[in-house]
Design an enzyme around this catalytic site. Structure first.
Site, PDB file in Angstrom:
ATOM      1  CG  LEU A 173      76.225 -84.546 105.191  1.00 36.75           C
ATOM      2  CD1 LEU A 173      75.911 -83.496 106.240  1.00 36.75           C
ATOM      3  CD2 LEU A 173      77.698 -84.893 105.196  1.00 36.75           C
ATOM      4  CB  CYS A 174      71.994 -89.968 102.895  1.00 38.12           C
ATOM      5  SG  CYS A 174      70.554 -88.962 103.227  1.00 38.12           S
ATOM      6  CG  HIS A 175      74.984 -93.326 107.116  1.00 38.45           C
ATOM      7  ND1 HIS A 175      74.348 -92.324 107.806  1.00 38.45           N
ATOM      8  CD2 HIS A 175      76.204 -93.477 107.690  1.00 38.45           C
ATOM      9  CE1 HIS A 175      75.147 -91.884 108.766  1.00 38.45           C
ATOM     10  NE2 HIS A 175      76.274 -92.557 108.714  1.00 38.45           N
ATOM     11  CG  MET A 207      66.821 -88.643 104.648  1.00 34.90           C
ATOM     12  SD  MET A 207      65.772 -87.175 104.488  1.00 34.90           S
ATOM     13  CE  MET A 207      66.297 -86.541 102.914  1.00 34.90           C
ATOM     14  CD  GLU A 208      67.586 -94.029 102.741  1.00 27.88           C
ATOM     15  OE1 GLU A 208      68.817 -93.889 102.732  1.00 27.88           O
ATOM     16  OE2 GLU A 208      66.885 -93.647 103.715  1.00 27.88           O
ATOM     17  CG  ASP A 212      60.026 -86.541  81.979  1.00 31.60           C
ATOM     18  OD1 ASP A 212      60.229 -85.487  81.341  1.00 31.60           O
ATOM     19  OD2 ASP A 212      60.426 -87.659  81.590  1.00 31.60           O
TER      20      ASP A 212
END
EC number: 4.6.1.17
Length: 182
Positions: A83-85, A119-120, A134
């Site tokens: 749902l992120c653009h 969100m980014e 990692d």
């Protein structure tokens, strides 16, 4: 209870009238300059921090590789988070601050668009931290990724916000440990 006295629940932006998930329509929103800052921390040992700082980890130099991973993650957020653009990002900066037993990560993401870049920025920090893990897991399987959060945002209808200003005004999340600069 009559219809006039019943309070209706607020409409969630990512849910339609039938309760199905949907992508928010931002078509009518104005384009504004938007910026988000997020941060997080990888906690390890002082010995591993020496390896990180010197670039002598078994897998090579962690920080340059982690920076690229964070930038790539920010660019692909729309593909990773439902749902992120998809956004046309104008800038992504991932920086590090090294301490005795930890790496602090900060990501600043910018765009001119119709929706924010929080969100980014969070994705950039998360993938940066995952990549550091990692790179060090061969020498420290106990490393911890922690405190991933949005620190500030600007632009859009809701305007500017910062965690620091909110904390100084006493606007804190009741169920979380509080940041302290005192």
């Amino acid at each position: 209870m009559t219809g006039s006295s019943k309070r209706s629940a607020p409409q969630l932006s990512h849910v339609d009238e039938s309760g199905a998930a949907r992508m928010v329509d931002v078509g009518g929103k104005p384009v504004t300059a938007r910026r988000a800052v997020a941060s997080g921390t990888v906690i390890t040992t002082p010995e591993v921090m020496e390896l990180i700082a010197s670039g002598n980890l078994p897998k090579g130099e962690a920080l340059p590789i982690a920076r690229i991973a964070g930038i790539m993650g920010a660019k692909r957020t729309w593909d990773l988070i439902p749902l992120c653009h998809p956004l046309d990002l104008s800038g992504i900066d991932v920086t590090f601050s090294l301490e005795h037993d930890r790496v602090h990560i900060q990501a600043v993401v910018k765009t001119s668009g119709k929706t924010g870049v929080e969100m980014e920025a969070l994705t950039a920090v998360s993938l940066t931290a995952l990549t550091i893990y990692d790179m060090i897991k061969a020498v420290d399987k106990h490393a911890v990724l922690t405190d991933i959060k949005v620190d500030a945002k600007s632009g859009g209808k809701s305007g500017d916000w910062s965690r620091e200003a909110a904390n100084h005004l006493g606007h804190t999340h009741p169920s979380l440990p509080q940041d302290s600069d005192d």
